[in-house]
Design a protein around this motif. Structure first.
Motif, PDB file in Angstrom:
ATOM      1  N   ALA A 130       0.815  -1.226   0.000  1.00 17.08           N
ATOM      2  CA  ALA A 130       0.000   0.000   0.000  1.00 17.08           C
ATOM      3  C   ALA A 130       0.840   1.263   0.000  1.00 17.08           C
ATOM      4  O   ALA A 130       0.310   2.376  -0.146  1.00 17.08           O
ATOM      5  N   ASN A 131       2.112   1.121   0.150  1.00 20.65           N
ATOM      6  CA  ASN A 131       2.959   2.276   0.446  1.00 20.65           C
ATOM      7  C   ASN A 131       3.331   3.107  -0.775  1.00 20.65           C
ATOM      8  O   ASN A 131       3.816   4.231  -0.646  1.00 20.65           O
TER       9      ASN A 131
ATOM     10  N   THR B  28      -9.098   2.027   1.075  1.00 17.66           N
ATOM     11  CA  THR B  28     -10.188   2.198   2.043  1.00 17.66           C
ATOM     12  C   THR B  28     -11.529   1.884   1.401  1.00 17.66           C
ATOM     13  O   THR B  28     -12.359   1.156   1.977  1.00 17.66           O
ATOM     14  N   GLU B  29     -11.723   2.422   0.211  1.00 15.37           N
ATOM     15  CA  GLU B  29     -13.005   2.174  -0.448  1.00 15.37           C
ATOM     16  C   GLU B  29     -13.212   0.683  -0.730  1.00 15.37           C
ATOM     17  O   GLU B  29     -14.310   0.152  -0.575  1.00 15.37           O
ATOM     18  N   GLY B  30     -12.141   0.030  -1.100  1.00 16.17           N
ATOM     19  CA  GLY B  30     -12.229  -1.403  -1.340  1.00 16.17           C
ATOM     20  C   GLY B  30     -12.572  -2.180  -0.077  1.00 16.17           C
ATOM     21  O   GLY B  30     -13.392  -3.113  -0.101  1.00 16.17           O
ATOM     22  N   VAL B  31     -11.964  -1.786   1.008  1.00 14.99           N
ATOM     23  CA  VAL B  31     -12.227  -2.477   2.274  1.00 14.99           C
ATOM     24  C   VAL B  31     -13.671  -2.285   2.700  1.00 14.99           C
ATOM     25  O   VAL B  31     -14.332  -3.215   3.181  1.00 14.99           O
ATOM     26  N   GLN B  32     -14.169  -1.086   2.525  1.00 11.82           N
ATOM     27  CA  GLN B  32     -15.561  -0.818   2.902  1.00 11.82           C
ATOM     28  C   GLN B  32     -16.517  -1.695   2.084  1.00 11.82           C
ATOM     29  O   GLN B  32     -17.459  -2.283   2.633  1.00 11.82           O
ATOM     30  N   ALA B  33     -16.227  -1.782   0.785  1.00 10.94           N
ATOM     31  CA  ALA B  33     -17.067  -2.616  -0.079  1.00 10.94           C
ATOM     32  C   ALA B  33     -16.971  -4.080   0.335  1.00 10.94           C
ATOM     33  O   ALA B  33     -17.978  -4.811   0.382  1.00 10.94           O
TER      34      ALA B  33
ATOM     35  N   GLY C 272      -2.930  -2.954  14.308  1.00  8.61           N
ATOM     36  CA  GLY C 272      -3.808  -2.090  15.088  1.00  8.61           C
ATOM     37  C   GLY C 272      -4.893  -1.540  14.181  1.00  8.61           C
ATOM     38  O   GLY C 272      -4.722  -0.462  13.599  1.00  8.61           O
ATOM     39  N   VAL C 273      -5.989  -2.280  14.036  1.00  7.65           N
ATOM     40  CA  VAL C 273      -7.103  -1.790  13.233  1.00  7.65           C
ATOM     41  C   VAL C 273      -8.379  -2.519  13.642  1.00  7.65           C
ATOM     42  O   VAL C 273      -8.370  -3.726  13.898  1.00  7.65           O
TER      43      VAL C 273
ATOM     44  N   ARG D  42      -4.603   5.010   4.462  1.00  3.25           N
ATOM     45  CA  ARG D  42      -4.361   3.777   3.719  1.00  3.25           C
ATOM     46  C   ARG D  42      -3.711   2.706   4.593  1.00  3.25           C
ATOM     47  O   ARG D  42      -3.874   1.508   4.330  1.00  3.25           O
ATOM     48  N   PHE D  43      -3.009   3.153   5.633  1.00  5.69           N
ATOM     49  CA  PHE D  43      -2.283   2.161   6.435  1.00  5.69           C
ATOM     50  C   PHE D  43      -3.189   1.452   7.449  1.00  5.69           C
ATOM     51  O   PHE D  43      -2.842   0.396   7.945  1.00  5.69           O
ATOM     52  N   LEU D  44      -4.309   2.048   7.767  1.00  5.72           N
ATOM     53  CA  LEU D  44      -5.337   1.272   8.473  1.00  5.72           C
ATOM     54  C   LEU D  44      -6.016   0.314   7.488  1.00  5.72           C
ATOM     55  O   LEU D  44      -6.235  -0.861   7.775  1.00  5.72           O
ATOM     56  N   ALA D  45      -6.338   0.870   6.324  1.00  2.00           N
ATOM     57  CA  ALA D  45      -7.103   0.089   5.345  1.00  2.00           C
ATOM     58  C   ALA D  45      -6.304  -1.100   4.826  1.00  2.00           C
ATOM     59  O   ALA D  45      -6.859  -2.192   4.612  1.00  2.00           O
ATOM     60  N   ALA D  46      -5.007  -0.891   4.630  1.00  2.00           N
ATOM     61  CA  ALA D  46      -4.196  -1.978   4.079  1.00  2.00           C
ATOM     62  C   ALA D  46      -4.141  -3.166   5.024  1.00  2.00           C
ATOM     63  O   ALA D  46      -4.117  -4.326   4.596  1.00  2.00           O
ATOM     64  N   GLN D  47      -4.129  -2.888   6.320  1.00  2.00           N
ATOM     65  CA  GLN D  47      -4.168  -3.995   7.274  1.00  2.00           C
ATOM     66  C   GLN D  47      -5.475  -4.775   7.148  1.00  2.00           C
ATOM     67  O   GLN D  47      -5.482  -6.007   7.108  1.00  2.00           O
ATOM     68  N   MET D  48      -6.560  -4.035   7.095  1.00  2.00           N
ATOM     69  CA  MET D  48      -7.866  -4.680   7.036  1.00  2.00           C
ATOM     70  C   MET D  48      -8.038  -5.425   5.702  1.00  2.00           C
ATOM     71  O   MET D  48      -8.617  -6.513   5.660  1.00  2.00           O
ATOM     72  N   GLN D  49      -7.486  -4.845   4.641  1.00  8.14           N
ATOM     73  CA  GLN D  49      -7.551  -5.506   3.330  1.00  8.14           C
ATOM     74  C   GLN D  49      -6.864  -6.876   3.377  1.00  8.14           C
ATOM     75  O   GLN D  49      -7.426  -7.893   2.931  1.00  8.14           O
TER      76      GLN D  49
END
Lengths: 349, 349, 349, 349
Positions: C22-23, C36-41, C210-211, C240-247
């Motif tokens: 993600a970096n 983030t949008e992908g994770v939400q979907a 941490g997410v 993005r760094f929260l989202a990338a973990q969740m992804q």
């Protein structure tokens, strides 16, 4: 025959006379008037506490919640009885004024905290360090929500526990006068000599219109109290009208006389109810409130005759077998008369 | 000769008579008494607002801060004049009751907000989306902290701006009666017909001991107000004593008479000061407060004669050249007499 | 041999790979990025909830306290189990974020609320009208603080009670994945189909750095959540760094695999301990935590061999008779290995 | 060509390497791990402050709001520049964390507070005693929201004013590294030697994923900070992952190198823009942000070529005459390249 609460009565005539006397001319606002200063001096004298700071507010909830806010941080627990007014009857005012303290509940008979339970509850709270709400303060109600009275020794047993954990102690004295005359001790013995740091000293229920004094025995906390009072909207501009009530309340020991009367009326009521067939006292009648159960039939007769008081707890019903006992709370005040009580007892029999 | 504030005076005799009349017997507490119900009906009638909900509290700060708390979320800005009481004189009560709203300040002469500035200030606030404090509400003070009065049309000019941004409007009417008689309009015209949602309707400064009504024209917000009032410690148990003041205040148009008197006294004072050599009015004397500057010598003579009022701003000194003008605020009330004013003016000359 | 908590382990390697991927390059900040949008979907899809709104924060306390703040008013009670994390382990965060809600505690075995007790507790709260804290919301922890798992039917039994009182329901799912694989149901069945309104969907304990996602099934509450998150300082700029973990957590069912592994390890550990002489399970090992008592001697041997876990409650001591049983909590995670467990069990025997 | 903010860039590769290195094995959670302890020691060393306490949080808003909450009471004013991040960009987080402080705004060029204006503003605030918000604290942003840098002497000029009123001082150092390398002084000279009590020491904008240190030079305030951090939901369980970022950030002076690079890129960009016909710098380019106006035509060309940055203020439009100047903010970061800048400048010409 109104025993619903000590706040359904009006004000003692002397209170209204005091207001009238205070009304003449211009005085400084916001408490810089001579009546306020006189009242503060008088309360320091009554409590033998020359260093104490005294503030007036109009409601007991304000007195209690502001007191808590100067005694604990937002992350500090307030240890109190499960039936304390601050827990059950103030719609979360302590939580609001402290910005989110947690009330941690302690049990004990007659709404009196058991000192051992208090010690165990405090020890349990905050044992996990940063993850837990911390230990904040102790709040004691005297007389209690069940009409019982802590003696000075019983108060000291609780404040000793608090001291062991370095916690300050508040006393909710909405019915302080009733407790005091029941215990037969001095105001100082009931408060700072027994380890109390801040007292809500009630006037409203015992004959005033609407005034409570907050007595802060440790003056370090006073300026913060003043700021919180103002910020809470509890600083009166025409402050003399709070002070005049308190002045009249304290003059010639009126406060002790009205409390003694209310307690006597409660004792008379309690004794009368006790003689009713099937009746039973639920709590001792130490002060001005009677907690008793007696047959539904007697309740119905009293209600039909216009008596007014609360079934306690609320969710009992007058519909049902005549001889089933229902519990009730009956509160006497400065305005209760022996005749009312006799009339009421007549309907029960 | 006390012109320090309209809260240095006592209560009008009719208010005390009202209290005495209300004192007989037992009534339900917490506002469920007939006097309270009568007052609520009367205010609805006076304001031609049959749906309005009316609540009584004892201080103007409580009325204002509770009103703000039901009109905005914690993250909503409160748009008000830089000199509004809620900004300058309540020790942060609105911030406390709203749990942290931001007061965003609007300028304008005579402590009246300029509608264009208000519009620009609202537009500027919250333009950055989630990062900014949002647009919350508008608060208008009438009469203003500078003694000026908004006409209904001027109020409507501000509420029109608020409506454009879908914001509710509060009016701080600590001196509502003074504004009303100055504007010569009806209570409805000054409030809901001009777009006001909630009014702090002052009684204390205009002859009561300590009572303010909060008039909520949109009843949807009423239950939340009740909960916030209780939680703030502002619900009186012996509520009849708030209501009795308001009842007497409204009976026979007492409130309009006392306000008219105070305004007339201020006009007399203002005209008298204007004639003093070197004097100048700083704000128009629309209501019951005079803002004027006049020579230090005149101030000194008045002070020595026992006149009491504030230099405004506070940080001016009586030490200095005799003919240098110093600004002052002088407030008249229901209790101000023509004789006092004549005496005062005599010392200035 | 570290069984102190599931948060003493590091992050699963796939999470770190996700961060690295993600970096690259510049993206919009504050959550307006494609990951983030992908994770939400993805979360909407996993939960079969196309209308749900999804937000990411870094800690479970933030997820829980913010969820409570959008579900109850300050004067609303939060009904939860006496051992809930929001009651015992968040230093009053829910009280802080709600501006002073009261947590009202409900008992039940294995840290699961008993539906009848919940109903009685809710009924009792707020029965006194304006004087009491009102009924606010219900919060259910799954899996519980005692390592037990509510089935969807058990969740529904609680949410039915809540619905009867018109209360919204939060689920603290810090260990949601562990509960889900234990119950063998779908995410939808465990949440909105069982009556849950808002879910704290944990990632940290189950393999992330941490997410946590907050899943709001009713989108009406979403904007308020966004404002509270920002105002609480929980909106990440480099989101993005929260989202990338969740992804990475959700990709290829990693979250289910790590949870299944942790649960299996706990079962193995639980079965092993059960065989120790004098050992006893205190709670069922439904998910990834074992609560068991076994002789002090075994504890001492394990400790000397370097095993790390908590005696539960904390205030037990390793000093004392060898055969006296001491209770402990042992938590397994994605990183626990069979070898660790075998080694540990070897020391107990 | 992304100059929207320094938070649209990713993390420096060394940060990700640090995370990977920190990931091995089990460690204590909540900050009791060796990496956290090392980082705390390192920061004390860098700041020559052996008594300082150091805490990590994930966002700048958390760092600032928590810092304010330990430095002022709810009734204390926070004096800051009108354009400070805490005033304009945190949705009221300081008001939330302090439970209702008022931010009192001070003007001055380039978003730097003027010391005389600060002194006058503080003197004006709280002059009315109990009625006013009190004097609470001062917050200084370095580098400022306008890209300017206070020298240590300029910081000291402000903290001198604060000391005169006995107020503590916070520095918002979201871009502390950029300020430091611009001023050419030591961390100690910029902070405690210049009178700063608490520093928000930014990592996120300057190359980290999401970490800020709060450096509390007076350890008396530390425990309260810890409680507020936990209660705010900002204490990470897997705390090593905050610490590992900060460890890598400080190792081998990475933080100074990335800041120096960003500042140099901004200078290059600033100089390039200055040469554009019709261009003008609005603020000095002291650190890593450029504030400049240049013709709309140049903006349009840059936008069409894919450049991304904000018109500043937001409410300007790309529609209009080609040669009318529009103001913009362009921010450089550790990731900005000379090639990007050259390309961008090429589109302006």
């Amino acid at each position: 025959m109104n025993f619903a609460s000590d706040n359904t009565s009006g004000a003692h005539p002397a209170i209204l006379e005091g207001l009238a006397a205070a009304n003449a001319g211009h005085v400084h606002s916001y408490g810089a008037d001579p009546i306020t200063e006189g009242v503060q001096a008088k309360i320091r004298e009554i409590f033998e506490a020359p260093e104490a700071r005294v503030y007036l507010v109009a409601t007991g909830t304000a007195a209690n919640a502001l007191s808590c806010a100067v005694l604990t941080q937002p992350w500090g627990a307030i240890f109190c009885h499960r039936n304390a007014h601050i827990e059950e009857d103030e719609c979360g005012a302590p939580e609001f004024y402290t910005n989110g303290s947690k009330l941690v509940l302690v049990d004990g008979p007659d709404a009196k905290m058991d000192p051992d339970l208090l010690a165990r509850t405090i020890a349990h709270t905050g044992r996990g360090g940063i993850h837990n709400v911390q230990r904040g303060m102790v709040s004691i109600t005297n007389s209690t929500e069940a009409g019982a009275v802590y003696s000075p020794a019983e108060v000291a047993a609780l404040t000793d526990v608090a001291r062991r954990f370095h916690l300050p102690v508040h006393m909710d004295g909405a019915r302080f006068a009733n407790a005091l005359v029941a215990a037969g001790c001095t105001p100082a013995e009931m408060t700072w000599k027994a380890g109390v740091d801040v007292l809500s000293f009630g006037g409203t229920k015992n004959g005033c219109m609407g005034v409570e004094a907050v007595v802060i025995f440790d003056p370090k906390r006073a300026w913060e109290f003043e700021l919180r009072r103002k910020r809470g909207g509890h600083l009166f501009s025409k402050h003399r009208f709070l002070a005049a009530q308190m002045q009249a309340y304290l003059a010639d020991d009126l406060w002790l006389k009205t409390a003694r009367h209310a307690n006597e009326m409660a004792r008379k009521l309690s004794e009368g109810i006790s003689k009713v067939e099937g009746a039973k006292l639920i709590h001792p009648t130490d002060a001005n409130a009677v907690f008793a159960s007696f047959p539904r039939g007697a309740h119905k007769r009293a209600n039909e005759a216009g008596a007014y008081y609360y079934l306690w707890p609320f969710d009992q019903s007058l519909d049902g077998p005549e001889d089933e006992p229902l519990a009730a709370r009956l509160v006497c005040s400065w305005a209760t008369t022996p005749e009312e009580i006799d009339a009421f007892l007549g309907h029960l029999a």
